[in-house]
Design a protein around this motif. Structure first.
Motif, short mmCIF file in Angstrom:
data_model
loop_
_atom_site.label_atom_id
_atom_site.label_comp_id
_atom_site.label_asym_id
_atom_site.label_seq_id
_atom_site.Cartn_x
_atom_site.Cartn_y
_atom_site.Cartn_z
N VAL A 11 0.86 -1.18 0.00
CA VAL A 11 0.00 0.00 0.00
C VAL A 11 0.90 1.23 0.00
CG1 VAL A 11 -1.45 1.42 1.51
CG2 VAL A 11 -2.12 -0.93 0.99
N LEU A 12 0.61 2.19 -0.88
CA LEU A 12 1.38 3.43 -0.99
C LEU A 12 0.62 4.55 -0.29
CD1 LEU A 12 2.33 3.27 -4.78
CD2 LEU A 12 3.65 2.45 -2.83
N VAL A 13 1.32 5.29 0.57
CA VAL A 13 0.69 6.39 1.29
C VAL A 13 1.52 7.65 1.09
CG1 VAL A 13 -0.20 7.22 3.49
CG2 VAL A 13 -0.12 4.75 3.03
N ASP A 14 0.98 8.60 0.34
CA ASP A 14 1.65 9.87 0.09
C ASP A 14 0.61 10.85 -0.42
OD1 ASP A 14 3.33 11.99 -1.34
OD2 ASP A 14 4.90 10.71 -0.52
N ASP A 15 0.68 12.11 0.02
CA ASP A 15 -0.31 13.08 -0.42
C ASP A 15 -0.05 13.59 -1.83
OD1 ASP A 15 1.96 14.38 0.75
OD2 ASP A 15 0.88 16.27 0.63
N ASP A 16 1.13 13.27 -2.38
CA ASP A 16 1.48 13.71 -3.73
C ASP A 16 1.17 12.59 -4.73
OD1 ASP A 16 2.77 14.41 -6.13
OD2 ASP A 16 4.32 15.53 -5.08
N GLN A 17 0.20 12.83 -5.59
CA GLN A 17 -0.21 11.80 -6.54
C GLN A 17 0.92 11.42 -7.49
OE1 GLN A 17 -3.57 12.87 -8.98
NE2 GLN A 17 -3.87 10.78 -9.73
N LEU A 18 1.74 12.38 -7.86
CA LEU A 18 2.85 12.08 -8.77
C LEU A 18 3.85 11.13 -8.12
CD1 LEU A 18 3.52 15.55 -10.45
CD2 LEU A 18 2.35 13.56 -11.42
N VAL A 19 4.10 11.32 -6.82
CA VAL A 19 4.99 10.42 -6.09
C VAL A 19 4.41 9.01 -6.08
CG1 VAL A 19 5.98 9.84 -3.83
CG2 VAL A 19 6.03 12.20 -4.66
#
Length: 225
Positions: A11-19
């Motif tokens: 699961v990926l958690v980051d507020d930056d969609q590009l990241v």
């Protein structure tokens, strides 16, 4: 790797969609890794982990709403939690340190080369620490730098009390772990078998109330402050 082995679910958690998009491209280019979901903040991450039951969570630390530190602590308090690998740009050393103390197994910089990110995910999935060599020095500086003299002294004294309750061999094992030695390297240094090293490490987890080798290393750092 064994092609019959189930892929590592991430699961990926980051507020930056590009990241998140970049990480997904890197990870899903590997046959043994699969991204099962994405979240943009800590609350969404907690809900997604409960729903998908991933093996590994790549967790950003600074996000709007609930941050990665709080989310990591709650996720790791669950029964049979996933492994957590912290993502950072190192504008938030203290939060990274807090996440590691909470039980995250390591951290990677967001600009880490793709092959190293893949290796870190695999290491964490196997239960091994993944601490970026390029950033470890800054992490140690964060652990021993900010904070009042009283706070550092209290942390040092508490860590020393915990280590004093161990056997001599357990303390030697803990210090070797803090140096980043593998089980095989520790066995060679202490002239014991790898099985005995594993037994000492298991005893450390139980006696110290810790869940992984990173936490042991941080405790030893506190004691040496």
């Amino acid at each position: 790797m064994d092609t019959e082995t189930e892929p590592v679910r991430i699961v990926l958690v980051d507020d930056d969609q590009l990241v998140r998009m970049a990480l997904r491209l890197v990870l899903e280019g590997e046959p043994d890794l699969v991204v099962t979901g994405e979240a943009a903040d800590g609350d969404a991450a907690i809900a997604l982990v409960a729903e998908r039951g991933p093996d590994v969570v790549l967790m950003d630390v600074r996000m709007p709403g609930r941050d990665g530190l709080s989310a990591t602590a709650e996720i790791l308090a669950r029964p049979e939690p996933p492994r957590v690998l912290v993502l950072t740009t190192f504008d938030s050393d203290e939060m990274v340190l807090g996440a590691l103390r909470a039980g995250a197994l390591g951290f990677v910089l967001k600009d880490t080369p793709p092959a190293e990110i893949v290796a870190a995910v695999r290491a964490v999935a196997a239960g091994n620490p993944a601490l970026s060599p390029a950033a470890t020095a800054r992490l140690i500086a964060a652990a021993t730098g900010p904070g009042s003299a009283g706070e550092r002294r209290a942390a040092r004294d508490a860590a020393r009390r915990k280590l004093a309750a161990l056997t001599e061999r357990e303390r030697e094992t803990a210090r070797a772990i803090a140096e980043g030695l593998s089980n095989t390297e520790i066995a060679g240094r202490l002239f014991i078998s790898v099985a005995t090293v594993k037994a000492h490490t298991s005893a450390l987890f139980t006696k110290l109330g810790l869940g992984n080798r990173v936490q042991i290393a941080l405790l030893v750092r506190d004691a040496d402050e």
